[in-house]
Design a protein around this motif. Structure first.
Motif, PDB file in Angstrom:
ATOM      1  N   ALA A  88      30.225  34.799  -0.653  1.00 49.21           N
ATOM      2  CA  ALA A  88      29.475  33.401  -0.707  1.00 49.21           C
ATOM      3  C   ALA A  88      29.848  32.961  -1.999  1.00 49.21           C
ATOM      4  CB  ALA A  88      28.193  33.231  -0.142  1.00 49.21           C
ATOM      5  N   THR A  89      29.455  33.895  -2.898  1.00 49.40           N
ATOM      6  CA  THR A  89      29.589  33.325  -4.494  1.00 49.40           C
ATOM      7  C   THR A  89      30.987  32.756  -4.861  1.00 49.40           C
ATOM      8  OG1 THR A  89      27.424  34.491  -4.788  1.00 49.40           O
ATOM      9  CG2 THR A  89      28.893  33.813  -6.832  1.00 49.40           C
ATOM     10  N   GLY A 115      34.612  26.169  -5.089  1.00 48.60           N
ATOM     11  CA  GLY A 115      34.350  24.867  -4.227  1.00 48.60           C
ATOM     12  C   GLY A 115      34.847  24.862  -2.822  1.00 48.60           C
ATOM     13  N   TRP A 116      34.907  25.943  -2.422  1.00 46.43           N
ATOM     14  CA  TRP A 116      35.106  26.156  -0.939  1.00 46.43           C
ATOM     15  C   TRP A 116      33.902  26.102  -0.270  1.00 46.43           C
ATOM     16  CZ3 TRP A 116      38.601  31.087  -1.443  1.00 46.43           C
ATOM     17  CH2 TRP A 116      39.972  30.553  -2.096  1.00 46.43           C
ATOM     18  N   PRO A 117      34.008  25.411   1.132  1.00 45.28           N
ATOM     19  CA  PRO A 117      32.716  25.682   1.872  1.00 45.28           C
ATOM     20  C   PRO A 117      32.241  27.011   2.391  1.00 45.28           C
ATOM     21  CG  PRO A 117      34.674  24.751   3.139  1.00 45.28           C
ATOM     22  CD  PRO A 117      34.891  25.032   1.648  1.00 45.28           C
ATOM     23  N   VAL A 118      31.122  27.431   2.041  1.00 39.39           N
ATOM     24  CA  VAL A 118      30.837  28.922   2.176  1.00 39.39           C
ATOM     25  C   VAL A 118      30.852  28.953   3.881  1.00 39.39           C
ATOM     26  CG1 VAL A 118      28.754  30.457   1.867  1.00 39.39           C
ATOM     27  CG2 VAL A 118      29.488  29.005   0.055  1.00 39.39           C
ATOM     28  N   ALA A 128      31.774  29.453  -2.877  1.00 39.43           N
ATOM     29  CA  ALA A 128      31.058  28.552  -3.770  1.00 39.43           C
ATOM     30  C   ALA A 128      31.872  28.260  -5.307  1.00 39.43           C
ATOM     31  CB  ALA A 128      29.680  28.559  -3.749  1.00 39.43           C
ATOM     32  N   SER A 129      32.012  29.274  -5.987  1.00 36.87           N
ATOM     33  CA  SER A 129      32.692  29.070  -7.142  1.00 36.87           C
ATOM     34  C   SER A 129      33.967  28.288  -7.282  1.00 36.87           C
ATOM     35  CB  SER A 129      32.834  30.461  -7.938  1.00 36.87           C
ATOM     36  OG  SER A 129      31.491  31.214  -8.007  1.00 36.87           O
TER      37      SER A 129
END
Length: 166
Positions: free
Chosen positions: A31-32, A38-41, A35-36
């Motif tokens: 998940a990190t 810019g993708w949708p988690v 998110a890092s």
């Protein structure tokens, strides 16, 4: 006398906790990572779920992922088809396109290795839930983030399997 199914070994409290931590740590890292960049988690978790629709070997995980990615492509094609047909036939375009896509996806159950219908539908859902314009960039992003999720699920499962063997 009927035979009883073999009981599966239940993990001890310590094993249960370690297995839970293994999944949670892997999910948190994935998940990190998503998110890092810019993708949708949430889309990463679509790949995670796709992993569990089939066998858990690396080969089966790859095939499940490929079905999901193909489903994303089908979703893009469906969106483009609806866009072309709505001016001609109005809301009937949705029914027609869904019918055609469903025929194709459900027929793919006869294709060896790529017969994972739930993963195709996860890919379709992923595309439509993302609300992205169809194109190479949308496909690349959704394929990459769901691939991360599939890989993370396989990694967590592999890690858990090694823990259980101890």
């Amino acid at each position: 006398m009927t035979s009883q199914p073999k009981a599966t070994l239940a993990p001890t409290s310590m094993q249960f906790n370690i297995l839970t931590l293994a999944a949670a740590i892997t999910a948190a890292i994935a998940a990190t990572t998503a998110a890092s960049v810019g993708w949708p988690v949430w889309a990463m978790f679509m790949g995670w779920v796709a992993f569990f629709t089939r066998g858990h070997s690396a080969k089966e995980a790859l095939f499940s992922y490929l079905c999901l990615a193909i489903g994303v492509a089908f979703g893009m094609g469906a969106a483009l088809a609806v866009g072309q047909l709505v001016p001609l036939i109005g809301p009937f375009a949705f029914g027609l396109v869904v019918f055609v896509v469903a025929i194709i996806v459900v027929s793919l159950r006869a294709v060896p290795h790529l017969n994972n219908v739930p993963s195709y539908f996860l890919g379709l859902i992923t595309f439509f839930a993302a609300h992205l314009e169809p194109g190479v960039l949308a496909f690349s992003e959704l394929a990459a983030v769901s691939g991360l999720g599939s890989f993370a699920a396989w990694l967590a499962h592999s890690w858990q399997t090694k823990i259980m063997r101890r």
